[in-house]
Design a protein around this motif. Structure first.
Motif, PDB file in Angstrom:
ATOM      1  N   ASN A   1      10.228   4.316  -0.527  1.00  0.00           N
ATOM      2  CA  ASN A   1       9.537   5.524  -0.969  1.00  0.00           C
ATOM      3  C   ASN A   1       8.057   5.438  -0.599  1.00  0.00           C
ATOM      4  OD1 ASN A   1       9.315   3.357  -2.773  1.00  0.00           O
ATOM      5  ND2 ASN A   1       8.651   4.691  -4.404  1.00  0.00           N
ATOM      6  N   PRO A   2       7.367   6.575  -0.537  1.00  0.00           N
ATOM      7  CA  PRO A   2       5.932   6.552  -0.246  1.00  0.00           C
ATOM      8  C   PRO A   2       5.191   5.740  -1.316  1.00  0.00           C
ATOM      9  CG  PRO A   2       6.776   8.798  -0.162  1.00  0.00           C
ATOM     10  CD  PRO A   2       7.868   7.933  -0.729  1.00  0.00           C
ATOM     11  N   THR A   3       4.352   4.824  -0.883  1.00  0.00           N
ATOM     12  CA  THR A   3       3.648   3.938  -1.803  1.00  0.00           C
ATOM     13  C   THR A   3       2.230   3.712  -1.311  1.00  0.00           C
ATOM     14  OG1 THR A   3       5.731   2.817  -2.313  1.00  0.00           O
ATOM     15  CG2 THR A   3       3.708   1.673  -2.918  1.00  0.00           C
ATOM     16  N   ARG A   4       1.261   3.825  -2.231  1.00  0.00           N
ATOM     17  CA  ARG A   4      -0.144   3.601  -1.880  1.00  0.00           C
ATOM     18  C   ARG A   4      -0.845   2.843  -2.985  1.00  0.00           C
ATOM     19  NH1 ARG A   4      -3.094   8.437   0.594  1.00  0.00           N
ATOM     20  NH2 ARG A   4      -4.744   6.888   0.470  1.00  0.00           N
ATOM     21  N   VAL A   5      -1.924   2.178  -2.615  1.00  0.00           N
ATOM     22  CA  VAL A   5      -2.766   1.447  -3.552  1.00  0.00           C
ATOM     23  C   VAL A   5      -4.127   2.141  -3.588  1.00  0.00           C
ATOM     24  CG1 VAL A   5      -3.848  -0.775  -4.082  1.00  0.00           C
ATOM     25  CG2 VAL A   5      -1.553  -0.709  -3.060  1.00  0.00           C
ATOM     26  N   PHE A   6      -4.647   2.347  -4.805  1.00  0.00           N
ATOM     27  CA  PHE A   6      -5.911   3.058  -4.990  1.00  0.00           C
ATOM     28  C   PHE A   6      -6.855   2.249  -5.869  1.00  0.00           C
ATOM     29  CE2 PHE A   6      -2.706   6.282  -4.252  1.00  0.00           C
ATOM     30  CZ  PHE A   6      -3.323   7.178  -3.403  1.00  0.00           C
ATOM     31  N   GLY A   7      -8.149   2.507  -5.732  1.00  0.00           N
ATOM     32  CA  GLY A   7      -9.153   1.890  -6.580  1.00  0.00           C
ATOM     33  C   GLY A   7      -9.726   2.855  -7.601  1.00  0.00           C
ATOM     34  N   GLU A   8      -9.303   4.129  -7.537  1.00  0.00           N
ATOM     35  CA  GLU A   8      -9.795   5.158  -8.458  1.00  0.00           C
ATOM     36  C   GLU A   8      -8.644   6.064  -8.866  1.00  0.00           C
ATOM     37  OE1 GLU A   8     -12.947   7.292  -6.580  1.00  0.00           O
ATOM     38  OE2 GLU A   8     -14.174   5.504  -6.283  1.00  0.00           O
ATOM     39  N   LEU A   9      -8.738   6.604 -10.064  1.00  0.00           N
ATOM     40  CA  LEU A   9      -7.669   7.426 -10.614  1.00  0.00           C
ATOM     41  C   LEU A   9      -7.536   8.796  -9.945  1.00  0.00           C
ATOM     42  CD1 LEU A   9      -5.446   7.844 -12.661  1.00  0.00           C
ATOM     43  CD2 LEU A   9      -7.180   8.458 -14.340  1.00  0.00           C
ATOM     44  N   ASP A  10      -8.646   9.508  -9.737  1.00  0.00           N
ATOM     45  CA  ASP A  10      -8.565  10.874  -9.214  1.00  0.00           C
ATOM     46  C   ASP A  10      -7.856  10.966  -7.861  1.00  0.00           C
ATOM     47  OD1 ASP A  10      -9.681  11.931 -11.499  1.00  0.00           O
ATOM     48  OD2 ASP A  10     -11.669  12.202 -10.642  1.00  0.00           O
ATOM     49  N   PRO A  11      -8.201  10.135  -6.870  1.00  0.00           N
ATOM     50  CA  PRO A  11      -7.474  10.223  -5.602  1.00  0.00           C
ATOM     51  C   PRO A  11      -5.996   9.867  -5.748  1.00  0.00           C
ATOM     52  CG  PRO A  11      -9.484   8.923  -5.332  1.00  0.00           C
ATOM     53  CD  PRO A  11      -9.313   9.196  -6.795  1.00  0.00           C
ATOM     54  N   ALA A  12      -5.690   8.928  -6.643  1.00  0.00           N
ATOM     55  CA  ALA A  12      -4.291   8.554  -6.861  1.00  0.00           C
ATOM     56  C   ALA A  12      -3.510   9.716  -7.470  1.00  0.00           C
ATOM     57  CB  ALA A  12      -4.211   7.335  -7.771  1.00  0.00           C
ATOM     58  N   ALA A  13      -4.103  10.383  -8.454  1.00  0.00           N
ATOM     59  CA  ALA A  13      -3.439  11.515  -9.101  1.00  0.00           C
ATOM     60  C   ALA A  13      -3.265  12.674  -8.131  1.00  0.00           C
ATOM     61  CB  ALA A  13      -4.236  11.959 -10.326  1.00  0.00           C
ATOM     62  N   THR A  14      -4.265  12.915  -7.292  1.00  0.00           N
ATOM     63  CA  THR A  14      -4.164  13.980  -6.289  1.00  0.00           C
ATOM     64  C   THR A  14      -3.037  13.684  -5.314  1.00  0.00           C
ATOM     65  OG1 THR A  14      -6.514  14.497  -6.496  1.00  0.00           O
ATOM     66  CG2 THR A  14      -5.418  15.195  -4.465  1.00  0.00           C
ATOM     67  N   TRP A  15      -2.945  12.432  -4.865  1.00  0.00           N
ATOM     68  CA  TRP A  15      -1.874  12.037  -3.946  1.00  0.00           C
ATOM     69  C   TRP A  15      -0.508  12.197  -4.610  1.00  0.00           C
ATOM     70  CZ3 TRP A  15       1.680   7.949  -4.110  1.00  0.00           C
ATOM     71  CH2 TRP A  15       2.412   7.753  -2.937  1.00  0.00           C
ATOM     72  N   MET A  16      -0.382  11.681  -5.854  1.00  0.00           N
ATOM     73  CA  MET A  16       0.896  11.763  -6.565  1.00  0.00           C
ATOM     74  C   MET A  16       1.292  13.212  -6.814  1.00  0.00           C
ATOM     75  SD  MET A  16       3.540  10.250  -7.746  1.00  0.00           S
ATOM     76  CE  MET A  16       3.058   8.529  -7.790  1.00  0.00           C
ATOM     77  N   ALA A  17       0.324  14.041  -7.183  1.00  0.00           N
ATOM     78  CA  ALA A  17       0.610  15.461  -7.403  1.00  0.00           C
ATOM     79  C   ALA A  17       1.174  16.097  -6.137  1.00  0.00           C
ATOM     80  CB  ALA A  17      -0.661  16.181  -7.857  1.00  0.00           C
ATOM     81  N   GLY A  18       0.605  15.762  -5.000  1.00  0.00           N
ATOM     82  CA  GLY A  18       1.121  16.272  -3.730  1.00  0.00           C
ATOM     83  C   GLY A  18       2.528  15.797  -3.443  1.00  0.00           C
ATOM     84  N   GLN A  19       2.822  14.548  -3.810  1.00  0.00           N
ATOM     85  CA  GLN A  19       4.162  13.995  -3.593  1.00  0.00           C
ATOM     86  C   GLN A  19       5.206  14.712  -4.446  1.00  0.00           C
ATOM     87  OE1 GLN A  19       3.158  12.143  -0.711  1.00  0.00           O
ATOM     88  NE2 GLN A  19       5.040  11.203  -1.376  1.00  0.00           N
TER      89      GLN A  19
ATOM     90  N   SER B   1      -1.626  -4.350  -2.123  1.00  0.00           N
ATOM     91  CA  SER B   1      -1.556  -3.858  -0.743  1.00  0.00           C
ATOM     92  C   SER B   1      -0.668  -4.744   0.119  1.00  0.00           C
ATOM     93  CB  SER B   1      -2.957  -3.773  -0.132  1.00  0.00           C
ATOM     94  OG  SER B   1      -3.732  -2.819  -0.819  1.00  0.00           O
ATOM     95  N   THR B   2      -0.788  -6.056  -0.065  1.00  0.00           N
ATOM     96  CA  THR B   2       0.048  -6.986   0.699  1.00  0.00           C
ATOM     97  C   THR B   2       1.514  -6.832   0.302  1.00  0.00           C
ATOM     98  OG1 THR B   2      -1.777  -8.542   0.907  1.00  0.00           O
ATOM     99  CG2 THR B   2       0.433  -9.423   1.238  1.00  0.00           C
ATOM    100  N   SER B   3       1.775  -6.666  -0.984  1.00  0.00           N
ATOM    101  CA  SER B   3       3.153  -6.466  -1.448  1.00  0.00           C
ATOM    102  C   SER B   3       3.762  -5.210  -0.843  1.00  0.00           C
ATOM    103  CB  SER B   3       3.190  -6.362  -2.980  1.00  0.00           C
ATOM    104  OG  SER B   3       2.783  -7.559  -3.566  1.00  0.00           O
ATOM    105  N   VAL B   4       2.972  -4.155  -0.772  1.00  0.00           N
ATOM    106  CA  VAL B   4       3.452  -2.905  -0.185  1.00  0.00           C
ATOM    107  C   VAL B   4       3.711  -3.092   1.305  1.00  0.00           C
ATOM    108  CG1 VAL B   4       2.776  -0.535   0.397  1.00  0.00           C
ATOM    109  CG2 VAL B   4       2.401  -1.414  -1.917  1.00  0.00           C
ATOM    110  N   LEU B   5       2.773  -3.727   1.983  1.00  0.00           N
ATOM    111  CA  LEU B   5       2.904  -3.936   3.423  1.00  0.00           C
ATOM    112  C   LEU B   5       4.135  -4.777   3.761  1.00  0.00           C
ATOM    113  CD1 LEU B   5       1.627  -3.585   6.256  1.00  0.00           C
ATOM    114  CD2 LEU B   5       0.406  -5.727   5.824  1.00  0.00           C
ATOM    115  N   LEU B   6       4.301  -5.890   3.076  1.00  0.00           N
ATOM    116  CA  LEU B   6       5.405  -6.793   3.372  1.00  0.00           C
ATOM    117  C   LEU B   6       6.734  -6.304   2.818  1.00  0.00           C
ATOM    118  CD1 LEU B   6       3.657 -10.242   2.781  1.00  0.00           C
ATOM    119  CD2 LEU B   6       4.063  -9.051   4.948  1.00  0.00           C
ATOM    120  N   GLY B   7       6.675  -5.544   1.703  1.00  0.00           N
ATOM    121  CA  GLY B   7       7.898  -5.077   1.065  1.00  0.00           C
ATOM    122  C   GLY B   7       8.557  -3.903   1.756  1.00  0.00           C
ATOM    123  N   ARG B   8       7.804  -3.188   2.576  1.00  0.00           N
ATOM    124  CA  ARG B   8       8.323  -2.014   3.269  1.00  0.00           C
ATOM    125  C   ARG B   8       9.118  -1.103   2.338  1.00  0.00           C
ATOM    126  NH1 ARG B   8      10.122  -5.313   8.553  1.00  0.00           N
ATOM    127  NH2 ARG B   8       8.035  -5.664   9.321  1.00  0.00           N
TER     128      ARG B   8
END
Length: 103
Positions: free
Chosen positions: A65-83, A55-62
């Protein structure tokens, strides 16, 4: 369009200078225009530390492309599928097959 699903499954992450440099390089280049999902599946303090680092790497790296950090697979896959304009189920299935081979 491409997307990145970075799966951190288990173990103690080693964020040595080479890993940090690679994270910085990928973040700056933004090569996955569809987005990047960093999925930390590790439990407990290890998982919390890995999510905090990512999360810190994403925040500081700006990232470009759209980038997110997840703790579970299903929400990550749903987000990626939407992207990417895809269904989430095949992404979940592919990631679960990878995780099953590791754990």
């Amino acid at each position: 369009r491409t997307g990145l699903m970075n799966l951190i499954v288990r173990g103690r992450p080693n964020f040595d200078p080479a890993v940090r440099a690679e994270v910085r390089r990928l973040t700056e280049r933004g090569i996955h225009h569809g987005g990047s999902a960093h999925v930390v599946l590790a439990d407990g303090l290890v998982g919390a530390a890995a999510r905090a680092f990512m999360s810190t790497s994403v925040l500081l790296g700006r990232p470009k492309n759209p980038t997110r950090v997840f703790g579970e697979l299903d929400p990550a896959a749903t987000w990626m599928a939407g992207q990417l304009g895809l269904a989430a189920a095949p992404i979940v299935d592919a990631c679960q097959a990878i995780v099953s081979g590791i754990v």
